[in-house]
Design a protein around this motif. Structure first.
Motif, short mmCIF file in Angstrom:
data_model
loop_
_atom_site.label_atom_id
_atom_site.label_comp_id
_atom_site.label_asym_id
_atom_site.label_seq_id
_atom_site.Cartn_x
_atom_site.Cartn_y
_atom_site.Cartn_z
N ALA A 47 -9.04 2.17 2.55
CA ALA A 47 -9.23 2.51 1.14
C ALA A 47 -9.05 1.33 0.20
CB ALA A 47 -8.29 3.65 0.76
N VAL A 48 -8.04 0.50 0.42
CA VAL A 48 -7.80 -0.64 -0.47
C VAL A 48 -8.94 -1.64 -0.38
CG1 VAL A 48 -6.36 -2.71 -0.73
CG2 VAL A 48 -5.30 -0.46 -0.68
N LYS A 49 -9.40 -1.92 0.83
CA LYS A 49 -10.52 -2.85 0.99
C LYS A 49 -11.76 -2.34 0.26
CE LYS A 49 -13.28 -5.24 4.45
NZ LYS A 49 -13.60 -5.39 5.88
N ILE B 112 0.88 -1.18 0.00
CA ILE B 112 0.00 0.00 0.00
C ILE B 112 0.91 1.22 0.00
CG2 ILE B 112 -1.68 1.34 1.32
CD1 ILE B 112 -2.85 -1.30 2.30
N TRP B 113 0.81 2.01 -1.06
CA TRP B 113 1.57 3.24 -1.21
C TRP B 113 0.60 4.41 -1.23
CZ3 TRP B 113 4.87 1.21 -5.90
CH2 TRP B 113 5.86 0.34 -5.42
N TRP B 114 0.87 5.41 -0.39
CA TRP B 114 -0.01 6.58 -0.30
C TRP B 114 -1.47 6.15 -0.14
CZ3 TRP B 114 2.29 10.66 1.20
CH2 TRP B 114 3.61 10.91 0.80
N GLU B 115 -1.65 5.14 0.71
CA GLU B 115 -2.95 4.62 1.15
C GLU B 115 -3.72 3.85 0.08
OE1 GLU B 115 -2.39 4.93 4.11
OE2 GLU B 115 -1.24 6.76 4.06
N MET B 116 -3.09 3.62 -1.10
CA MET B 116 -3.78 2.88 -2.16
C MET B 116 -2.84 1.84 -2.78
SD MET B 116 -6.94 3.43 -2.54
CE MET B 116 -7.21 2.69 -4.13
N THR C 261 -1.64 -7.39 1.60
CA THR C 261 -0.98 -6.10 1.47
C THR C 261 -0.01 -5.86 2.61
OG1 THR C 261 -2.85 -5.05 2.63
CG2 THR C 261 -2.88 -4.99 0.21
N THR C 262 0.97 -4.98 2.33
CA THR C 262 1.88 -4.49 3.37
C THR C 262 1.77 -2.98 3.40
OG1 THR C 262 3.74 -4.29 1.82
CG2 THR C 262 3.50 -6.39 2.99
N MET C 263 1.97 -2.42 4.59
CA MET C 263 1.99 -0.96 4.71
C MET C 263 2.73 -0.57 5.97
SD MET C 263 -1.89 0.00 5.87
CE MET C 263 -2.57 -0.56 7.43
N ASN C 264 3.08 0.69 6.05
CA ASN C 264 3.76 1.21 7.24
C ASN C 264 2.83 2.02 8.14
OD1 ASN C 264 6.31 0.06 6.67
ND2 ASN C 264 6.63 1.62 5.11
N THR C 265 1.63 2.29 7.68
CA THR C 265 0.63 3.01 8.47
C THR C 265 0.07 2.07 9.54
OG1 THR C 265 0.03 4.26 6.50
CG2 THR C 265 -1.55 4.30 8.32
N PRO C 266 -0.14 2.57 10.77
CA PRO C 266 -0.79 1.74 11.78
C PRO C 266 -2.20 1.33 11.33
CG PRO C 266 0.25 3.65 12.80
CD PRO C 266 0.32 3.86 11.32
N ARG C 267 -2.58 0.10 11.64
CA ARG C 267 -3.86 -0.46 11.19
C ARG C 267 -5.06 0.40 11.59
NH1 ARG C 267 -4.58 -5.64 9.83
NH2 ARG C 267 -2.64 -6.18 10.87
N LEU C 268 -5.10 0.84 12.85
CA LEU C 268 -6.24 1.63 13.33
C LEU C 268 -6.32 2.97 12.60
CD1 LEU C 268 -8.60 1.68 15.34
CD2 LEU C 268 -7.05 2.77 16.98
#
Length: 196
Positions: free
Chosen positions: A147-149, A85-89, A131-138
């Protein structure tokens, strides 16, 4: 069972590549037939052209790469997407895959009366997004609305009439310990090695 994996990450040393290996190891342990679509290695063009839009209206893809992908999807019992996930998408190649390959007359058809769509990939029993991301899940859920879901699972496959949709989202990957990363990979391999 035939599983098609749509993979999108350009760096071979990425954690997404490690996830891909775990998924494939698990599927092979489950004696599944695996077909990997590696969008980066294929140099897939995500841009929707005027020819694609005309083909969309005609319900007949014309690009040879897209035709190849649609033939492979038609034989899939399970579809797995793996991407960061980059820039939330999702990255551009994954979005382009949805735009150019999840096509009317191939993956779905509009209902004759009223709103809605009917699924056409008759073998497809489920879709999993990893997916992988660096943003906290909550934070991702509350501030960015998952957003991806919403875009991929709910706004695409659920809307088209597909069910058994799953999302495995690994958050804060960059700051995760090596132990936690190994556990995630082992859990993913075990999940896909299981016949259920």
């Amino acid at each position: 069972m035939r599983t098609v994996i749509v993979f999108n990450h350009p760096y071979e040393g990425s954690y997404c590549n490690a996830i891909l290996k775990s998924v494939m190891n698990g599927l092979h342990k489950a004696d599944q037939d695996v077909d990997l679509i590696h969008l980066d290695n294929d140099r897939f063009d995500p841009v929707m052209t005027k020819e694609d839009l005309k083909a969309f209206l005609d319900r007949k893809p014309v690009d040879p790469v897209v035709l190849n992908y649609t033939e492979r999807l038609a034989r899939a019992d399970h579809l797995i997407f793996i991407f960061p996930i980059w820039w939330e998408m999702m990255p551009a190649l994954t979005k382009g895959f949805i735009d150019r390959v999840i096509f009317p007359g191939v993956a779905f058809e509009f209902k004759e009366k009223g709103h809605g769509m009917n699924p056409l990939l008759k073998n497809l029993k489920g879709v999993t997004v990893i997916t992988t991301m660096n943003t906290p899940r909550l934070l991702y859920r509350l501030r960015y609305g998952n957003a991806v879901k919403k875009a991929l699972l709910t706004g695409t496959f659920f809307k088209l009439g597909y069910r058994n949709l799953k999302w495995i989202n690994l958050s804060m990957v960059k700051s995760a310990s090596d132990k936690k990363r190994r556990k995630w990979l082992n859990d993913i391999e075990a999940k896909f090695a299981s016949p259920n």
